[in-house]
Scaffold this active site. Sequence first.
Site, PDB file in Angstrom:
ATOM      1  CB  SER A  88       2.925   7.256  -3.534  1.00 52.31           C
ATOM      2  OG  SER A  88       1.987   6.246  -3.808  1.00 52.31           O
TER       3      SER A  88
HETATM    4  C1  LIG Z   1      -1.404   5.470  -5.226  1.00 59.54           C
HETATM    5  S1  LIG Z   1      -1.485   4.190  -6.405  1.00 59.54           S
HETATM    6  C2  LIG Z   1      -0.189   3.099  -5.876  1.00 59.54           C
HETATM    7  C3  LIG Z   1       1.203   3.622  -6.014  1.00 59.54           C
HETATM    8  C4  LIG Z   1       2.185   2.538  -6.297  1.00 59.54           C
HETATM    9  N1  LIG Z   1       2.466   1.688  -5.171  1.00 59.54           N
HETATM   10  C5  LIG Z   1       3.448   3.058  -6.937  1.00 59.54           C
HETATM   11  O1  LIG Z   1       4.537   2.824  -6.438  1.00 59.54           O
HETATM   12  O2  LIG Z   1       3.343   3.667  -7.988  1.00 59.54           O
HETATM   13  C6  LIG Z   1      -2.913   3.252  -5.911  1.00 59.54           C
HETATM   14  C7  LIG Z   1      -3.166   2.046  -6.770  1.00 59.54           C
HETATM   15  O3  LIG Z   1      -4.073   1.203  -6.090  1.00 59.54           O
HETATM   16  C8  LIG Z   1      -4.850   0.572  -7.072  1.00 59.54           C
HETATM   17  N2  LIG Z   1      -6.036   0.003  -6.406  1.00 59.54           N
HETATM   18  C9  LIG Z   1      -7.188   0.619  -6.043  1.00 59.54           C
HETATM   19  N3  LIG Z   1      -8.018  -0.250  -5.446  1.00 59.54           N
HETATM   20  C10 LIG Z   1      -7.376  -1.445  -5.441  1.00 59.54           C
HETATM   21  C11 LIG Z   1      -7.727  -2.728  -4.962  1.00 59.54           C
HETATM   22  N4  LIG Z   1      -8.894  -2.966  -4.381  1.00 59.54           N
HETATM   23  N5  LIG Z   1      -6.828  -3.716  -5.118  1.00 59.54           N
HETATM   24  C12 LIG Z   1      -5.631  -3.505  -5.721  1.00 59.54           C
HETATM   25  N6  LIG Z   1      -5.261  -2.306  -6.193  1.00 59.54           N
HETATM   26  C13 LIG Z   1      -6.113  -1.292  -6.046  1.00 59.54           C
HETATM   27  C14 LIG Z   1      -5.149   1.669  -8.055  1.00 59.54           C
HETATM   28  O4  LIG Z   1      -5.571   1.140  -9.303  1.00 59.54           O
HETATM   29  C15 LIG Z   1      -3.803   2.373  -8.102  1.00 59.54           C
HETATM   30  O5  LIG Z   1      -3.010   1.866  -9.141  1.00 59.54           O
END
Ligand SMILES: C[S@@+](CC[C@H](N)C(=O)[O-])C[C@H]1O[C@@H](n2cnc3c(N)ncnc32)[C@H](O)[C@@H]1O
Length: 380
Positions: A88
């Site tokens: 992010s």
């Molecule tokens: C914006 S990224 C997160 C950024 C992360 N916290 C970082 O520091 O890099 C969003 C993440 O949420 C995951 N995601 C999407 N739906 C999800 C779910 N239902 N449960 C867990 N993870 C999920 C995606 O695969 C993605 O890796």
Amino acid sequence: MTGAADLLSRLVEEVNPSSAWRDSFIRIPRHRFIPDRIWVEDGDDLAVLDRVDDPDAWLRSCYADRPVVTQVDDGDTTGRGYRSSSASMPSIVAMMLDATDLAAGQRVLEIGTGTGWNAALLADRVGAGNVTSVEIDPAVAAQAEEALGGFGVHVVLGDGEKGYPPGAPYDRVLATAAVQHVPYPWVEQTRTGGRIVTPWGTSFHNGTLLRLRVGEDGTASGRFGGNAGFMWVRGQRTPHGTLDGRVRPDHEYAETSTDLHPYEPVGDFEATFAIGLRVPGMKDLVVFDGDVPGNPHYTVYLMDPGSGSWASWRIRPGPRDYRVRQHGPRRLFDELAGAYTWWQEAGRPAHSRFGVTVTCRGQRVWLDDPGNPVSPEDPV
Ligand SMILES: C[S@@+](CC[C@H](N)C(=O)[O-])C[C@H]1O[C@@H](n2cnc3c(N)ncnc32)[C@H](O)[C@@H]1O
């Protein structure tokens, strides 16, 4: 070539994290969490950037105050270019970490491990063993687990909408993927007085930050605040689709005209937030004539993938008399215009005057206080 240490200190100056988080930002270099293959913006598209091909450009991307796309299309090879995982944007990360109001020793559940960078920042603050992070994508989770070696973060492969009951109760739940409906397990798994912080949006507006406090009665309530556009949790995405697939030449439509210009109802942060609350399931797309951004001749499309309804709203310079076409069981332009009037008559409230209450039955959005709901309860 500028080294990682210089780029990191420039980023910290630019982002200026609060004193509670500044040292963690300095101690946890972002590039250690970014995979060798990333995607960078190339006009309206994304282009692959491999570290091995251009290590300087890769490192600069790691230390720009921008999100770094680390996976597209859930890792498949369809080539749609849908962003499905990222590190992010650092200034948004700093804002969200502040919003969690964390203290050393508290137990945190993060939803959406992604690269693991945010989980490492959390662990630096609350201590090893206190952070559980759930990631839905196996390849992303495996990469994060490796990058997080030594930080004492428990990475769980699973659907974060279910939380992670074995680690409950948590003092904080922090989601780094956006929701349209707050999953009740997050409330159930947070201790009384604990907080839930999540990006929240609608299919028309992505999004803002929602801060909830969990009460003794097993409900959570709180307000929106701040601009936080995020990728959705997988189970809450509005279905993909192309304009050509949704608006077809053989569709019948009703044609009317309007003097309403889209500038505010489609372009203003506060107006679109309120309209999205009242008009569920609607997406918009602006198509400029000749594909020239800024062309004063353009069409706004409103689409509801659920019912197949669409509206087109044709804008051109000159007198305010715009052609509107509407197809399908929903009259999306009429719904948008009605919601815009409602927002104006309510005194044009900013998003920070709205809030949400989540119970085991679902969530309800309200204006100013929970006794003033703006839409029916959304069932879980
Ligand atoms: C914006 S990224 C997160 C950024 C992360 N916290 C970082 O520091 O890099 C969003 C993440 O949420 C995951 N995601 C999407 N739906 C999800 C779910 N239902 N449960 C867990 N993870 C999920 C995606 O695969 C993605 O890796």
